[in-house]
Design a protein around this motif. Structure first.
Motif, mmCIF file in Angstrom:
data_model
loop_
_atom_site.group_PDB
_atom_site.id
_atom_site.type_symbol
_atom_site.label_atom_id
_atom_site.label_comp_id
_atom_site.label_asym_id
_atom_site.label_seq_id
_atom_site.Cartn_x
_atom_site.Cartn_y
_atom_site.Cartn_z
ATOM 1 N N UNK A 298 1.086 -1.317 -0.063
ATOM 2 C CA UNK A 298 -0.522 0.130 0.179
ATOM 3 C C UNK A 298 0.682 1.146 -0.119
ATOM 4 N N UNK A 299 2.239 1.101 0.393
ATOM 5 C CA UNK A 299 3.061 2.385 0.402
ATOM 6 C C UNK A 299 4.377 2.319 -0.280
ATOM 7 N N UNK A 300 4.410 2.757 -1.754
ATOM 8 C CA UNK A 300 4.637 2.824 -2.121
ATOM 9 C C UNK A 300 6.424 3.199 -1.963
ATOM 10 N N UNK A 301 6.181 4.116 -1.163
ATOM 11 C CA UNK A 301 7.186 4.739 -0.784
ATOM 12 C C UNK A 301 7.729 4.250 0.897
ATOM 13 N N UNK A 302 7.607 3.328 1.256
ATOM 14 C CA UNK A 302 7.372 2.105 2.537
ATOM 15 C C UNK A 302 9.111 3.123 3.590
ATOM 16 N N UNK A 303 10.719 2.936 2.678
ATOM 17 C CA UNK A 303 11.099 3.145 3.685
ATOM 18 C C UNK A 303 10.870 4.728 4.153
ATOM 19 N N UNK A 304 10.350 5.525 3.690
ATOM 20 C CA UNK A 304 9.942 6.828 3.779
ATOM 21 C C UNK A 304 8.574 7.278 4.915
ATOM 22 N N UNK A 305 7.909 6.475 4.310
ATOM 23 C CA UNK A 305 6.390 6.583 4.933
ATOM 24 C C UNK A 305 6.923 5.500 6.636
ATOM 25 N N UNK A 306 7.529 4.326 6.950
ATOM 26 C CA UNK A 306 8.739 4.136 7.984
ATOM 27 C C UNK A 306 9.032 5.212 9.119
ATOM 28 N N UNK A 307 9.969 6.180 8.265
ATOM 29 C CA UNK A 307 10.682 6.621 8.777
ATOM 30 C C UNK A 307 9.989 7.770 10.143
ATOM 31 N N UNK A 308 8.799 8.360 9.007
ATOM 32 C CA UNK A 308 7.995 9.205 9.101
ATOM 33 C C UNK A 308 7.184 8.706 10.462
ATOM 34 N N UNK A 309 7.054 7.728 10.625
ATOM 35 C CA UNK A 309 6.121 7.028 11.461
ATOM 36 C C UNK A 309 6.469 6.210 12.640
ATOM 37 N N UNK A 310 7.647 6.631 12.855
ATOM 38 C CA UNK A 310 8.460 5.970 14.367
ATOM 39 C C UNK A 310 8.892 7.986 14.347
ATOM 40 N N UNK A 311 8.891 8.616 13.742
ATOM 41 C CA UNK A 311 9.035 10.071 14.182
ATOM 42 C C UNK A 311 8.166 10.832 14.808
ATOM 43 N N UNK A 312 6.535 10.509 14.271
ATOM 44 C CA UNK A 312 5.558 10.985 15.198
ATOM 45 C C UNK A 312 4.937 9.844 16.078
ATOM 46 N N UNK A 313 5.840 8.257 15.829
ATOM 47 C CA UNK A 313 5.205 7.774 17.568
ATOM 48 C C UNK A 313 5.949 8.306 18.804
#
Length: 282
Positions: free
Chosen positions: A168-183
């Protein structure tokens, strides 16, 4: 609440190691540095405090760090606005009554979700980045969100612990990093909330990718931005997201997604809406 001294220590060490001395305005040194980043003495000098006091702060032995000192550390370490706020939250935990159960979304907010333009996906996020409520298009954009148990409707858990959802996330690495930073930001805003702690603990135990990103101590509020989403039935679209804090509802945020008018993404969004026009709202 008491300051989270150990989290302050880990955060300062990580930010100190990540900062290039040249970026901090320090002159070049001819002798080789044994470790990357700034020395403790340099941080203390830039922050306008004694070396001994900075060492005590970084070792978790300082109590009652004043706002001017926190501001000085933020300037010395070139913290972003989100990182500065996170440091203040760690040193001066927000007052509140953190609860373990999932928050209740008010009926007025649910009506607001349903009344939004049918082309605007939206959902409400709670502490720990749980999905609490959504409109029909918001559920479709997150694909199968309604089929999950309530305690699994969580953005970080879905990103790291559901391999089938990576597509679902073509840019998964970016989404993962942003999600961790938000958490990470959530841990400062809700330091004693059981749900926040449980989500972090489960991810640290279950995901090596999460552990690696968590150790970076990066902090970022997901207030606005762009991302791509691949819907398995309708295709890829690029959305702009905006988040609005709900001041009456502690810890709850309204998130909306829009697409550029006339763009290919708008056509994809229309296809998504057409696929499940009768899908029930949360």
């Amino acid at each position: 609440m008491q300051p989270d001294s150990m989290s302050i220590s880990a955060f300062l060490k990580a930010r100190r190691a990540a900062l290039d001395p040249a970026d901090a305005g320090l002159p070049p040194v001819h002798n080789r540095r044994r470790v990357p980043g700034l020395r403790r003495e340099e941080v203390a000098q830039l922050a306008g405090i004694s070396v001994d006091y900075y060492i005590r702060i970084e070792q978790g032995r300082a109590q009652g760090i004043s706002p001017p000192v926190l501001d000085g550390l933020a300037r010395a370490l070139r913290l972003t606005g989100d990182e500065h706020a996170h440091l203040r939250n760690l040193a001066e935990p927000p007052a509140g009554h953190d609860r373990g159960h999932l928050p209740v979304v008010r009926p007025q907010i649910r009506r607001l979700l349903d009344a939004m333009d049918p082309r605007v996906p939206a959902h409400v996020v709670g502490p720990g980045l749980d999905y609490l409520a959504w409109n029909r298009l918001g559920a479709d954009l997150c694909f199968d969100l309604e089929t999950l148990p309530p305690d699994r409707r969580n953005a970080p858990l879905l990103v790291f612990l559901h391999p089938e959802r990576r597509s679902l996330h073509p840019d998964w690495d970016d989404v993962a990093a942003e999600t961790v930073a938000a958490l990470r930001s959530e841990t400062g805003r809700h330091p004693s909330h059981p749900r926040v702690r449980d989500v972090v603990a489960e991810l640290l135990d279950s995901s090596a990718e999460f552990r690696e990103l968590w150790q970076r101590q990066q902090v970022r509020e997901k207030l606005t931005g762009r991302k791509r989403i691949r819907h398995p039935e309708a295709g890829v679209l690029e959305v702009t997201y905006e988040t609005l804090q709900l001041p009456v509802d502690e810890g709850q945020t309204l998130c909306t997604y829009t697409v550029e008018p006339g763009s290919p993404s708008e056509a994809v969004l229309r296809r998504i809406a057409a696929l499940r026009q009768t899908s029930p709202a949360a």
